[in-house]
Enzyme design. Structure first.
Site, mmCIF file in Angstrom:
data_model
loop_
_atom_site.group_PDB
_atom_site.id
_atom_site.type_symbol
_atom_site.label_atom_id
_atom_site.label_comp_id
_atom_site.label_asym_id
_atom_site.label_seq_id
_atom_site.Cartn_x
_atom_site.Cartn_y
_atom_site.Cartn_z
ATOM 1 N N GLY A 31 -8.380 3.289 -8.948
ATOM 2 C CA GLY A 31 -7.608 4.514 -9.121
ATOM 3 C C GLY A 31 -7.733 4.767 -10.492
ATOM 4 N N ARG A 49 5.057 -0.883 -8.072
ATOM 5 C CA ARG A 49 6.216 -1.482 -8.845
ATOM 6 C C ARG A 49 7.397 -0.416 -8.674
ATOM 7 N NH1 ARG A 49 1.948 -3.617 -12.210
ATOM 8 N NH2 ARG A 49 2.503 -6.277 -12.308
ATOM 9 N N GLN A 54 -8.335 -0.308 -16.691
ATOM 10 C CA GLN A 54 -9.081 -1.088 -15.892
ATOM 11 C C GLN A 54 -10.515 -0.347 -15.192
ATOM 12 O OE1 GLN A 54 -6.931 -3.212 -12.499
ATOM 13 N NE2 GLN A 54 -7.293 -1.733 -11.327
ATOM 14 N N GLY A 64 -1.597 6.414 -2.830
ATOM 15 C CA GLY A 64 -2.393 6.302 -3.735
ATOM 16 C C GLY A 64 -3.726 5.307 -3.422
ATOM 17 N N HIS A 65 -3.435 4.327 -2.904
ATOM 18 C CA HIS A 65 -4.446 3.291 -2.139
ATOM 19 C C HIS A 65 -5.033 3.907 -1.113
ATOM 20 C CE1 HIS A 65 -1.175 0.245 -3.715
ATOM 21 N NE2 HIS A 65 -2.325 -0.166 -4.276
ATOM 22 N N LYS A 83 -5.158 5.905 -12.052
ATOM 23 C CA LYS A 83 -3.591 5.357 -12.595
ATOM 24 C C LYS A 83 -3.939 4.216 -13.455
ATOM 25 C CE LYS A 83 -0.608 2.903 -10.734
ATOM 26 N NZ LYS A 83 -0.315 1.538 -11.192
ATOM 27 N N ASP A 84 -4.745 3.075 -13.253
ATOM 28 C CA ASP A 84 -5.063 2.120 -13.989
ATOM 29 C C ASP A 84 -6.308 2.517 -14.957
ATOM 30 O OD1 ASP A 84 -2.967 0.088 -13.141
ATOM 31 O OD2 ASP A 84 -3.987 1.122 -11.376
ATOM 32 N N SER A 121 3.171 3.956 -7.564
ATOM 33 C CA SER A 121 2.815 2.491 -8.058
ATOM 34 C C SER A 121 3.591 1.659 -7.193
ATOM 35 C CB SER A 121 3.269 2.270 -9.612
ATOM 36 O OG SER A 121 3.349 1.045 -9.726
ATOM 37 N N LEU A 176 0.782 -1.169 0.172
ATOM 38 C CA LEU A 176 0.056 0.002 -0.039
ATOM 39 C C LEU A 176 0.822 1.382 -0.100
ATOM 40 C CD1 LEU A 176 -2.678 -1.037 2.552
ATOM 41 C CD2 LEU A 176 -2.823 -1.363 0.227
HETATM 42 N N1 ATP Z 1 -0.865 6.412 -7.743
HETATM 43 C C1 ATP Z 1 -2.302 6.060 -7.437
HETATM 44 N N2 ATP Z 1 -2.964 6.743 -7.157
HETATM 45 C C2 ATP Z 1 -4.347 6.449 -7.246
HETATM 46 N N3 ATP Z 1 -4.897 5.249 -7.308
HETATM 47 C C3 ATP Z 1 -3.873 4.427 -7.296
HETATM 48 C C4 ATP Z 1 -2.741 4.649 -7.492
HETATM 49 N N4 ATP Z 1 -1.949 3.583 -7.777
HETATM 50 C C5 ATP Z 1 -2.667 2.577 -7.695
HETATM 51 N N5 ATP Z 1 -3.951 3.130 -7.383
HETATM 52 C C6 ATP Z 1 -5.059 2.175 -7.452
HETATM 53 O O1 ATP Z 1 -5.124 1.325 -6.143
HETATM 54 C C7 ATP Z 1 -5.744 0.176 -6.600
HETATM 55 C C8 ATP Z 1 -4.897 -1.078 -6.406
HETATM 56 O O2 ATP Z 1 -3.904 -1.103 -7.152
HETATM 57 P P1 ATP Z 1 -2.612 -1.862 -6.952
HETATM 58 O O3 ATP Z 1 -2.627 -2.537 -5.770
HETATM 59 O O4 ATP Z 1 -2.220 -2.744 -8.366
HETATM 60 O O5 ATP Z 1 -1.363 -0.870 -6.801
HETATM 61 P P2 ATP Z 1 -0.333 -0.329 -8.091
HETATM 62 O O6 ATP Z 1 0.510 0.574 -7.317
HETATM 63 O O7 ATP Z 1 -1.223 -0.060 -9.171
HETATM 64 O O8 ATP Z 1 0.296 -1.613 -7.974
HETATM 65 P P3 ATP Z 1 1.061 -1.944 -9.610
HETATM 66 O O9 ATP Z 1 2.629 -1.347 -9.333
HETATM 67 O O10 ATP Z 1 0.691 -3.336 -9.749
HETATM 68 O O11 ATP Z 1 0.597 -1.049 -10.713
HETATM 69 C C9 ATP Z 1 -6.379 0.361 -8.057
HETATM 70 O O12 ATP Z 1 -7.578 0.785 -8.069
HETATM 71 C C10 ATP Z 1 -5.317 1.187 -8.411
HETATM 72 O O13 ATP Z 1 -5.740 1.879 -9.777
HETATM 73 C C1 PAF Z 2 -8.326 -4.457 -9.128
HETATM 74 C C2 PAF Z 2 -7.090 -5.251 -8.598
HETATM 75 C C3 PAF Z 2 -7.032 -5.448 -7.149
HETATM 76 C C4 PAF Z 2 -7.531 -6.750 -9.127
HETATM 77 O O1 PAF Z 2 -6.519 -7.422 -8.653
HETATM 78 C C5 PAF Z 2 -5.770 -5.036 -9.249
HETATM 79 O O2 PAF Z 2 -5.855 -5.028 -10.656
HETATM 80 C C6 PAF Z 2 -5.249 -3.505 -8.733
HETATM 81 O O3 PAF Z 2 -4.450 -3.618 -7.920
HETATM 82 O O4 PAF Z 2 -5.303 -2.639 -9.394
HETATM 83 N N1 BAL Z 3 -2.508 -2.029 -10.728
HETATM 84 C C1 BAL Z 3 -2.626 -3.101 -11.663
HETATM 85 C C2 BAL Z 3 -2.089 -4.295 -11.416
HETATM 86 C C3 BAL Z 3 -1.290 -5.266 -12.142
HETATM 87 O O1 BAL Z 3 -0.502 -4.476 -12.769
HETATM 88 O O2 BAL Z 3 -1.290 -6.496 -12.085
#
Ligand code: ATP
Ligand code: PAF
Ligand code: BAL
Length: 405
Positions: free
Chosen positions: A238, A278, A244, A107-108, A240-241, A276, A104
């Site tokens: 979010g 990542r 999705q 963003g989360h 960001k995706d 992110s 987390l």
């Molecule tokens: N920077 C951000 N701002 C707002 N929401 C975000 C952000 N990063 C991720 N989210 C949202 O949080 C939720 C969970 O995302 P996830 O756990 O995959 O995190 P992530 O940072 O996107 O990871 P990844 O590196 O896999 O892309 C998704 O709805 C995603 O769009």
């Molecule tokens: C929505 C989600 C939790 C589904 O595994 C994932 O794609 C993510 O974290 O964005």
């Molecule tokens: N936030 C998207 C999750 C994934 O890249 O698998």
């Protein structure tokens, strides 16, 4: 030439406009400059990260397990969620779900804050869903930081309690095992895996879906499961995706799910990089250069705001930033440079994600892209290469061009 630099432009299909579902809401309609999100840095210093082996989930449960020093229930089974959920159906308390894969960051947390403002109960799911990772993708090294995640949720819950403007707080965290989520057995990560899947096409086949052919099938399938388990009135995703969010909205509409999809703005670091999970893989050399995608998208947005509506001019502005940055990096030599490849740069319709030749200002568009930050070739003495030795990191980002009334 050491570096492959491709600007892959998908075949152009003009979109068939489709109306936005009434059950969809954006918390903020974008452009970054209008955002009020605080500047956040991505540091994860002090957090214990473990590899995402599929056993890397939190320790096993007891009857009424809670996160330490909090009232946040830890739910691990479908049955325990159903038991927790039932009374709230009767007392008509609104339940929101924030699906995550853990690790987390702010963003989360911004999504959880938004959910707590307008719902009585917030459930956060933490589950690294193997079905959305391709066989050659980074499932095995995906960061798992359960202790830090639990601490972040407890701290946020206290913040929510102290702030008088929230309807609710974090009531539960759902941390299922893969066995719990796939009771008939995990179907596998292959493109031709057999099993019970939800596929949202064609929107899930373009852009991210083209680069990651099993991704949206995995996302839609696990989200359908999560929605059925938690039965939330609202779900928070979010921007960001962005693709999705389009896929999830489509799934909710097409399967008549009684759920409102709320999209929160992208939280960024001070230099514009989208937070992110990542980002921890980037390391000190690649981290500042990783803003290249956002800078390219901002240049395209500026071209649009300056009056250009056609694809060539709008995306041309982005391409120039990408090419200039790459040329600057290549001039630094192996010891100093950062190499990256552009997976795609897109100007797409906001409802279908089909490529646009020109933006209709009445509908707006979505600028998006993906870049692969390649591993550092010649590390300097003592250089911080990032988590797991700094593997290839694929980053995505987007900017919404809102419709002009
Ligand atoms: N920077 C951000 N701002 C707002 N929401 C975000 C952000 N990063 C991720 N989210 C949202 O949080 C939720 C969970 O995302 P996830 O756990 O995959 O995190 P992530 O940072 O996107 O990871 P990844 O590196 O896999 O892309 C998704 O709805 C995603 O769009
Ligand atoms: C929505 C989600 C939790 C589904 O595994 C994932 O794609 C993510 O974290 O964005
Ligand atoms: N936030 C998207 C999750 C994934 O890249 O698998």
């Amino acid at each position: 030439m050491l570096v492959r630099h491709t600007l892959r432009r998908p075949a152009i299909h003009l979109s068939i406009p489709s109306a936005c579902t009434p059950s969809t809401r954006h918390l903020v309609s974008l452009p970054r400059h209008n955002q009020s999100s605080p500047a956040i840095t991505t540091t994860t210093t002090g957090r214990r990260r473990t590899m995402a082996t599929r056993c890397g989930t939190p320790p096993s449960s007891s009857a009424l397990e809670k996160l330490p020093s909090s009232s946040i229930r830890v739910l691990r089974t479908v049955e325990s969620v159903r038991r927790w959920r039932k009374p709230h159906q009767l007392d008509q308390r609104r339940v929101a779900l924030v699906p995550t894969m853990g690790a987390l960051h702010e963003g989360h947390l911004s999504l959880v804050r938004a959910a707590a403002r307008e719902n009585h109960h917030v459930v956060v799911s933490v589950y690294v869903n193997p079905a959305q990772f391709g066989v050659a993708e980074d499932l095995a090294s995906y960061p798992v930081t359960w202790e830090a995640d639990a601490a972040a949720l407890v701290a946020l819950d206290r913040e929510l309690a102290d702030d008088g403007h929230n309807l609710g707080r974090i009531s539960a965290v759902f941390v299922p095992s893969t066995q719990e989520m796939y009771p008939g057995g995990f179907p596998g990560q292959e493109v031709d895996s057999k099993g019970s899947f939800v596929s949202i096409t064609p929107v899930g086949e373009v852009l991210e879906g083209r680069s990651r052919p099993t991704f949206f099938r995995g996302v839609a399938t696990v989200c359908m499961k999560l929605f059925n388990i938690v039965q939330p009135e609202r779900v928070y995703f979010g921007q960001k995706d962005v693709q999705q969010t389009v896929v999830i909205k489509r799934m909710v509409r097409d399967f008549m799910l009684p759920i409102e999809v709320v999209v929160g703005p992208t939280t960024r670091a001070a230099d514009g990089l989208a937070l992110s999970s990542r980002n921890v893989y980037l390391g000190e050399r690649r981290r500042p250069v990783a803003t290249v995608l956002y800078r390219a998208l901002c240049a395209a947005e500026k071209a649009y705001k300056d009056g250009a509506k056609d694809r060539e001019t709008v995306l041309g502005a982005a391409t120039r930033v990408l090419e200039t940055t790459l040329a600057e990096q290549m001039a630094l030599g192996q010891e100093g440079r950062v190499r990256f490849e552009v997976d795609y740069i897109s100007l797409a319709d906001p409802d279908t994600m089909e490529e646009l030749q020109a933006v209709d200002p009445a509908r707006g568009g979505i600028l998006s892209g993906a870049v692969r930050m390649l591993p550092v070739e010649a590390p300097r003495e003592g250089e911080d290469l990032g988590h797991s030795g700094g593997p290839l990191v694929r980053l995505i980002d987007n900017i919404i061009l809102p419709p002009v009334a």
